[in-house]
Design a protein around this motif. Structure first.
Motif, PDB file in Angstrom:
ATOM      1  N   TYR A   1      78.740  76.451  72.012  1.00  0.00           N
ATOM      2  CA  TYR A   1      79.626  77.514  72.787  1.00  0.00           C
ATOM      3  C   TYR A   1      79.134  78.796  72.658  1.00  0.00           C
ATOM      4  O   TYR A   1      79.741  79.650  73.582  1.00  0.00           O
ATOM      5  CB  TYR A   1      80.950  77.513  71.694  1.00  0.00           C
ATOM      6  CG  TYR A   1      80.587  77.813  70.198  1.00  0.00           C
ATOM      7  CD1 TYR A   1      80.367  78.824  69.887  1.00  0.00           C
ATOM      8  CD2 TYR A   1      80.769  76.495  69.520  1.00  0.00           C
ATOM      9  CE1 TYR A   1      80.399  79.020  68.271  1.00  0.00           C
ATOM     10  CE2 TYR A   1      80.601  76.667  67.950  1.00  0.00           C
ATOM     11  CZ  TYR A   1      80.200  78.000  67.361  1.00  0.00           C
ATOM     12  OH  TYR A   1      79.929  78.095  66.155  1.00  0.00           O
TER      13      TYR A   1
ATOM     14  N   HIS B   1      78.404  70.910  81.544  1.00  0.00           N
ATOM     15  CA  HIS B   1      77.880  70.842  80.425  1.00  0.00           C
ATOM     16  C   HIS B   1      78.136  69.295  79.927  1.00  0.00           C
ATOM     17  O   HIS B   1      79.532  68.855  79.996  1.00  0.00           O
ATOM     18  CB  HIS B   1      78.350  71.355  79.217  1.00  0.00           C
ATOM     19  CG  HIS B   1      77.778  72.832  79.313  1.00  0.00           C
ATOM     20  ND1 HIS B   1      76.713  73.138  78.377  1.00  0.00           N
ATOM     21  CD2 HIS B   1      78.443  73.848  79.756  1.00  0.00           C
ATOM     22  CE1 HIS B   1      76.292  74.477  78.746  1.00  0.00           C
ATOM     23  NE2 HIS B   1      77.142  75.164  79.617  1.00  0.00           N
TER      24      HIS B   1
ATOM     25  N   GLU C   1      77.651  82.188  79.718  1.00  0.00           N
ATOM     26  CA  GLU C   1      77.919  81.514  81.044  1.00  0.00           C
ATOM     27  C   GLU C   1      79.330  81.940  81.789  1.00  0.00           C
ATOM     28  O   GLU C   1      79.295  82.272  82.806  1.00  0.00           O
ATOM     29  CB  GLU C   1      77.698  80.094  81.228  1.00  0.00           C
ATOM     30  CG  GLU C   1      76.286  79.451  81.092  1.00  0.00           C
ATOM     31  CD  GLU C   1      76.288  77.964  81.014  1.00  0.00           C
ATOM     32  OE1 GLU C   1      75.201  77.507  80.705  1.00  0.00           O
ATOM     33  OE2 GLU C   1      77.384  77.231  81.066  1.00  0.00           O
TER      34      GLU C   1
ATOM     35  N   VAL D   1      77.775  78.588  76.320  1.00  0.00           N
ATOM     36  CA  VAL D   1      79.174  78.512  77.261  1.00  0.00           C
ATOM     37  C   VAL D   1      79.506  79.794  77.385  1.00  0.00           C
ATOM     38  O   VAL D   1      79.934  80.760  78.480  1.00  0.00           O
ATOM     39  CB  VAL D   1      80.128  77.716  76.754  1.00  0.00           C
ATOM     40  CG1 VAL D   1      81.646  77.821  77.693  1.00  0.00           C
ATOM     41  CG2 VAL D   1      79.639  76.113  76.872  1.00  0.00           C
TER      42      VAL D   1
ATOM     43  N   CYS E   1      81.528  75.283  82.820  1.00  0.00           N
ATOM     44  CA  CYS E   1      82.031  74.392  81.788  1.00  0.00           C
ATOM     45  C   CYS E   1      81.907  73.181  81.733  1.00  0.00           C
ATOM     46  O   CYS E   1      81.114  72.278  81.006  1.00  0.00           O
ATOM     47  CB  CYS E   1      83.637  74.950  81.082  1.00  0.00           C
ATOM     48  SG  CYS E   1      83.674  76.652  80.714  1.00  0.00           S
TER      49      CYS E   1
END
Length: 119
Positions: free
Chosen positions: A53, A86, A59, A56, A83
Motif C-alpha cells: 500500500y 497490481h 502511485e 499504491v 491500482c
C-alpha cells in the motif's frame, strides 16, 4: 474480498476545465479501497503475496500530480487503472475529493466515487 483502505491521500493537481485551475492548481484528496484476497499473504507473512500500500499511495499521488485532465471522472479512472495494475488487486473503489472546486455557493466538498474491477 478483503479490503485495504487508504484515506486522505493529498496532492496538488492542475485538473479542471477552467484556465485558473490549470494555471494555479489546487489540492485534491483521494480515498482508495482495494479489494484483495489476503489469505495467501496472511498464511505466508509475505508482502509479495499482497499489495504494497505504500507503493499504491505513491502511485495515486503521482497520478494526481501528473498530466492534467478536465474531469474528475478521468482522474478517478486513471487512479483506478493504476491500482488494478497490481496483480493482487481485484477491485478498486476510488473517491476523489475536490475541496476547492470553483463553485459559487458555500460547500464543504465535491467528491466523485467510482468502483472498478478486473474484467
Amino acid at each position: 474480498m478483503d479490503r485495504i483502505t487508504l484515506l486522505g491521500l493529498r496532492a496538488t493537481g492542475f485538473h479542471g476545465v477552467l484556465p485558473r485551475e490549470r494555471a494555479e492548481g489546487q489540492p485534491f484528496v483521494v480515498d482508495v479501497v482495494l479489494g484483495v484476497d489476503t489469505r495467501a499473504a496472511a498464511a505466508s507473512d509475505d508482502l509479495a503475496r499482497t499489495v504494497d500500500y505504500g507503493v499504491v499511495a505513491q502511485e495515486v499521488t503521482d497520478t494526481v500530480t501528473g498530466p492534467p485532465c478536465d474531469l474528475l471522472e478521468t482522474l478517478a479512472q486513471r487512479i483506478a487503472d493504476r491500482c488494478l495494475a497490481h496483480e493482487a488487486v481485484r477491485e478498486a473503489e476510488v473517491t476523489v475529493h475536490k475541496p476547492r472546486a470553483p463553485i459559487a455557493v458555500p460547500f464543504d466538498d465535491v467528491t466523485l466515487t467510482i468502483k472498478r474491477s478486473r474484467a
